[in-house]
Design a protein around this motif. Sequence first.
Motif, PDB file in Angstrom:
ATOM      1  N   ASN A 128      40.901  16.092  38.025  1.00 26.24           N
ATOM      2  CA  ASN A 128      40.601  16.907  39.207  1.00 26.24           C
ATOM      3  C   ASN A 128      39.120  17.218  39.365  1.00 26.24           C
ATOM      4  O   ASN A 128      38.752  18.103  40.132  1.00 26.24           O
ATOM      5  CB  ASN A 128      41.400  18.215  39.158  1.00 26.24           C
ATOM      6  N   LEU A 129      38.244  16.516  38.623  1.00 21.79           N
ATOM      7  CA  LEU A 129      36.812  16.800  38.706  1.00 21.79           C
ATOM      8  C   LEU A 129      36.008  15.591  39.148  1.00 21.79           C
ATOM      9  O   LEU A 129      36.283  14.460  38.754  1.00 21.79           O
ATOM     10  CB  LEU A 129      36.258  17.247  37.347  1.00 21.79           C
ATOM     11  N   THR A 130      34.997  15.855  39.947  1.00 21.05           N
ATOM     12  CA  THR A 130      33.910  14.933  40.214  1.00 21.05           C
ATOM     13  C   THR A 130      32.696  15.780  40.546  1.00 21.05           C
ATOM     14  O   THR A 130      32.776  17.008  40.566  1.00 21.05           O
ATOM     15  CB  THR A 130      34.234  13.957  41.357  1.00 21.05           C
ATOM     16  N   GLY A 131      31.574  15.142  40.798  1.00 21.04           N
ATOM     17  CA  GLY A 131      30.410  15.963  41.111  1.00 21.04           C
ATOM     18  C   GLY A 131      29.115  15.191  41.054  1.00 21.04           C
ATOM     19  O   GLY A 131      29.067  13.977  41.278  1.00 21.04           O
ATOM     20  N   VAL A 132      28.053  15.935  40.719  1.00 23.47           N
ATOM     21  CA  VAL A 132      26.698  15.411  40.769  1.00 23.47           C
ATOM     22  C   VAL A 132      25.977  15.770  39.481  1.00 23.47           C
ATOM     23  O   VAL A 132      26.067  16.902  38.997  1.00 23.47           O
ATOM     24  CB  VAL A 132      25.920  15.996  41.967  1.00 23.47           C
ATOM     25  N   SER A 133      25.264  14.813  38.924  1.00 21.27           N
ATOM     26  CA  SER A 133      24.481  15.036  37.720  1.00 21.27           C
ATOM     27  C   SER A 133      23.041  14.611  37.978  1.00 21.27           C
ATOM     28  O   SER A 133      22.799  13.553  38.556  1.00 21.27           O
ATOM     29  CB  SER A 133      25.070  14.247  36.541  1.00 21.27           C
ATOM     30  N   SER A 134      22.096  15.438  37.536  1.00 19.86           N
ATOM     31  CA  SER A 134      20.677  15.116  37.689  1.00 19.86           C
ATOM     32  C   SER A 134      20.100  14.741  36.332  1.00 19.86           C
ATOM     33  O   SER A 134      20.779  14.802  35.303  1.00 19.86           O
ATOM     34  CB  SER A 134      19.916  16.307  38.272  1.00 19.86           C
ATOM     35  N   LEU A 135      18.817  14.391  36.315  1.00 13.99           N
ATOM     36  CA  LEU A 135      18.153  13.973  35.083  1.00 13.99           C
ATOM     37  C   LEU A 135      17.351  15.087  34.425  1.00 13.99           C
ATOM     38  O   LEU A 135      16.551  14.819  33.532  1.00 13.99           O
ATOM     39  CB  LEU A 135      17.225  12.777  35.374  1.00 13.99           C
ATOM     40  N   SER A 136      17.561  16.329  34.833  1.00 13.02           N
ATOM     41  CA  SER A 136      16.739  17.417  34.302  1.00 13.02           C
ATOM     42  C   SER A 136      16.816  17.523  32.786  1.00 13.02           C
ATOM     43  O   SER A 136      15.813  17.761  32.102  1.00 13.02           O
ATOM     44  CB  SER A 136      17.154  18.747  34.940  1.00 13.02           C
ATOM     45  N   VAL A 137      18.014  17.373  32.235  1.00 16.15           N
ATOM     46  CA  VAL A 137      18.166  17.489  30.784  1.00 16.15           C
ATOM     47  C   VAL A 137      17.539  16.297  30.079  1.00 16.15           C
ATOM     48  O   VAL A 137      16.831  16.438  29.075  1.00 16.15           O
ATOM     49  CB  VAL A 137      19.656  17.629  30.416  1.00 16.15           C
ATOM     50  N   GLU A 138      17.788  15.081  30.595  1.00 15.84           N
ATOM     51  CA  GLU A 138      17.269  13.884  29.942  1.00 15.84           C
ATOM     52  C   GLU A 138      15.745  13.855  29.869  1.00 15.84           C
ATOM     53  O   GLU A 138      15.182  13.251  28.953  1.00 15.84           O
ATOM     54  CB  GLU A 138      17.760  12.626  30.673  1.00 15.84           C
ATOM     55  N   VAL A 139      15.067  14.487  30.834  1.00 21.25           N
ATOM     56  CA  VAL A 139      13.606  14.402  30.865  1.00 21.25           C
ATOM     57  C   VAL A 139      12.924  15.568  30.161  1.00 21.25           C
ATOM     58  O   VAL A 139      11.715  15.736  30.292  1.00 21.25           O
ATOM     59  CB  VAL A 139      13.088  14.286  32.320  1.00 21.25           C
ATOM     60  N   SER A 140      13.660  16.339  29.387  1.00 24.93           N
ATOM     61  CA  SER A 140      13.033  17.437  28.640  1.00 24.93           C
ATOM     62  C   SER A 140      11.903  16.929  27.756  1.00 24.93           C
ATOM     63  O   SER A 140      10.832  17.534  27.664  1.00 24.93           O
ATOM     64  CB  SER A 140      14.073  18.163  27.783  1.00 24.93           C
ATOM     65  N   ARG A 141      12.135  15.798  27.085  1.00 18.85           N
ATOM     66  CA  ARG A 141      11.105  15.262  26.190  1.00 18.85           C
ATOM     67  C   ARG A 141       9.860  14.833  26.964  1.00 18.85           C
ATOM     68  O   ARG A 141       8.737  14.856  26.414  1.00 18.85           O
ATOM     69  CB  ARG A 141      11.662  14.105  25.371  1.00 18.85           C
ATOM     70  N   LYS A 142      10.046  14.424  28.227  1.00 19.08           N
ATOM     71  CA  LYS A 142       8.893  14.007  29.027  1.00 19.08           C
ATOM     72  C   LYS A 142       7.952  15.185  29.271  1.00 19.08           C
ATOM     73  O   LYS A 142       6.729  14.992  29.376  1.00 19.08           O
ATOM     74  CB  LYS A 142       9.379  13.412  30.352  1.00 19.08           C
ATOM     75  N   ARG A 143       8.506  16.384  29.345  1.00 17.52           N
ATOM     76  CA  ARG A 143       7.641  17.562  29.520  1.00 17.52           C
ATOM     77  C   ARG A 143       6.694  17.725  28.331  1.00 17.52           C
ATOM     78  O   ARG A 143       5.523  18.063  28.501  1.00 17.52           O
ATOM     79  CB  ARG A 143       8.488  18.829  29.695  1.00 17.52           C
ATOM     80  N   LEU A 144       7.220  17.504  27.139  1.00 18.73           N
ATOM     81  CA  LEU A 144       6.368  17.585  25.949  1.00 18.73           C
ATOM     82  C   LEU A 144       5.297  16.502  25.986  1.00 18.73           C
ATOM     83  O   LEU A 144       4.136  16.748  25.621  1.00 18.73           O
ATOM     84  CB  LEU A 144       7.225  17.444  24.692  1.00 18.73           C
ATOM     85  N   GLU A 145       5.654  15.313  26.453  1.00 16.21           N
ATOM     86  CA  GLU A 145       4.676  14.232  26.558  1.00 16.21           C
ATOM     87  C   GLU A 145       3.577  14.578  27.554  1.00 16.21           C
ATOM     88  O   GLU A 145       2.391  14.301  27.321  1.00 16.21           O
ATOM     89  CB  GLU A 145       5.383  12.932  26.946  1.00 16.21           C
ATOM     90  N   PHE A 146       3.950  15.180  28.680  1.00 16.00           N
ATOM     91  CA  PHE A 146       2.948  15.615  29.656  1.00 16.00           C
ATOM     92  C   PHE A 146       2.026  16.669  29.045  1.00 16.00           C
ATOM     93  O   PHE A 146       0.806  16.625  29.243  1.00 16.00           O
ATOM     94  CB  PHE A 146       3.627  16.182  30.905  1.00 16.00           C
ATOM     95  N   MET A 147       2.599  17.619  28.325  1.00 14.22           N
ATOM     96  CA  MET A 147       1.795  18.687  27.741  1.00 14.22           C
ATOM     97  C   MET A 147       0.808  18.124  26.723  1.00 14.22           C
ATOM     98  O   MET A 147      -0.355  18.551  26.655  1.00 14.22           O
ATOM     99  CB  MET A 147       2.706  19.733  27.106  1.00 14.22           C
ATOM    100  N   ARG A 148       1.254  17.146  25.929  1.00 10.34           N
ATOM    101  CA  ARG A 148       0.342  16.528  24.961  1.00 10.34           C
ATOM    102  C   ARG A 148      -0.749  15.741  25.676  1.00 10.34           C
ATOM    103  O   ARG A 148      -1.910  15.722  25.249  1.00 10.34           O
ATOM    104  CB  ARG A 148       1.127  15.613  24.017  1.00 10.34           C
ATOM    105  N   GLU A 149      -0.399  15.064  26.759  1.00 12.60           N
ATOM    106  CA  GLU A 149      -1.395  14.324  27.532  1.00 12.60           C
ATOM    107  C   GLU A 149      -2.431  15.271  28.129  1.00 12.60           C
ATOM    108  O   GLU A 149      -3.621  14.927  28.221  1.00 12.60           O
ATOM    109  CB  GLU A 149      -0.699  13.536  28.640  1.00 12.60           C
ATOM    110  N   LEU A 150      -1.987  16.448  28.503  1.00  5.29           N
ATOM    111  CA  LEU A 150      -2.889  17.451  29.067  1.00  5.29           C
ATOM    112  C   LEU A 150      -3.785  18.053  27.999  1.00  5.29           C
ATOM    113  O   LEU A 150      -4.953  18.369  28.259  1.00  5.29           O
ATOM    114  CB  LEU A 150      -2.062  18.548  29.748  1.00  5.29           C
ATOM    115  N   ARG A 151      -3.249  18.191  26.776  1.00  2.00           N
ATOM    116  CA  ARG A 151      -4.003  18.801  25.679  1.00  2.00           C
ATOM    117  C   ARG A 151      -3.983  17.873  24.460  1.00  2.00           C
ATOM    118  O   ARG A 151      -3.317  18.151  23.451  1.00  2.00           O
ATOM    119  CB  ARG A 151      -3.419  20.165  25.341  1.00  2.00           C
ATOM    120  N   PRO A 152      -4.692  16.746  24.524  1.00  3.60           N
ATOM    121  CA  PRO A 152      -4.599  15.718  23.486  1.00  3.60           C
ATOM    122  C   PRO A 152      -5.118  16.144  22.116  1.00  3.60           C
ATOM    123  O   PRO A 152      -4.740  15.539  21.098  1.00  3.60           O
ATOM    124  CB  PRO A 152      -5.425  14.564  24.067  1.00  3.60           C
ATOM    125  N   ALA A 153      -5.967  17.150  22.075  1.00  3.52           N
ATOM    126  CA  ALA A 153      -6.527  17.576  20.788  1.00  3.52           C
ATOM    127  C   ALA A 153      -5.631  18.567  20.057  1.00  3.52           C
ATOM    128  O   ALA A 153      -5.943  18.973  18.940  1.00  3.52           O
ATOM    129  CB  ALA A 153      -7.918  18.190  21.004  1.00  3.52           C
TER     130      ALA A 153
END
Length: 318
Positions: A128-153
């Motif tokens: 009885n279920l269907t719906g919609v799933s986004s990639l917000s959870v899967e891209v959590s690690r990408k946020r850390l990658e962006f933060m490291r790119e912003l502050r490489p030192a």
Amino acid sequence: MALLGGVAGWTVSARAQSMPVIGYLGSETQERYRSRLEAFRQGLAEAGYIEGRNVAIEYKWAEGQYSRLPALARELAARNINVIVAAGGAEVALAAKAATSTIPIVFEMGGDPIALGVVTSLSRPGGNLTGVSSLSVEVSRKRLEFMRELRPATGKFAVAMNPTSPTSGAQLKNLQAAADALGVELVVLYGSQEQEFPGMFTAVRDSGAGGLVFSSDPYFAYRSPQLAALSVRHAVPSMTQSRDFPLAGGLMSYGGDFSQSHRQTGIYAGRILKGEKPAELPVQRVTRVELFINLKAADNLGISFPPSILGSADRVIE
């Protein structure tokens, strides 16, 4: 006058009873869901339904307390509901699923619906279920990658987790894998109540971490203004899943496009009201992710965005 009032009340009640009824289950308050509800109603209208005109909606709000969701879902299941919309996270979808195996349910969430036990298949959900799933959870690690790119030192970053979230374990595992690949140390902070937020930012400063990355969680996303204010007050470079964070003065965000996922939820609810079966409607994957950055916040922190991040941004707030 009393007679007329009674007749008027009976007429409104009868009109409501003649309409199909959607039970809407949310983890927060109606005000915090406001922009999501606008997108949901847009999708519902595209399917031919306008609230108050040819469909009624009964709302149940957990007000940020995930523990209340199972009881609220059971309350909806006990009513004369045509379809339940469980929008805003895996915890909402799981509560609705546990409450009924007969009433159609349309969920909206981040994360993997199969891994979380919401459905057994994306193409043919069954049950009885269907719906919609986004990639917000899967891209959590990408946020850390962006933060490291912003502050490489910087060799140490903090991550904020909500221990009550059903996706927290998987997200922490992915974030740790990303940290290992980047060669940085993680400081893991936990919070599931607003009063814990100031201490999280203090802990970032005390630990010497170069920034704070929030995991994907509705509790954090719906409190973007509070988190943005704290990041400014404590001068902590921070990043969340929701565009609402940089729009409120925070540094940046990266996550799924909630307007698309909630709009699609409305479309699916309308299609089910017209007679389609959830078992035959494939789970929709909203694959669009958006990067928002706030240049004023960066200036206040003494940080410059590299061209690689600026060129990737969906919106730059000046």
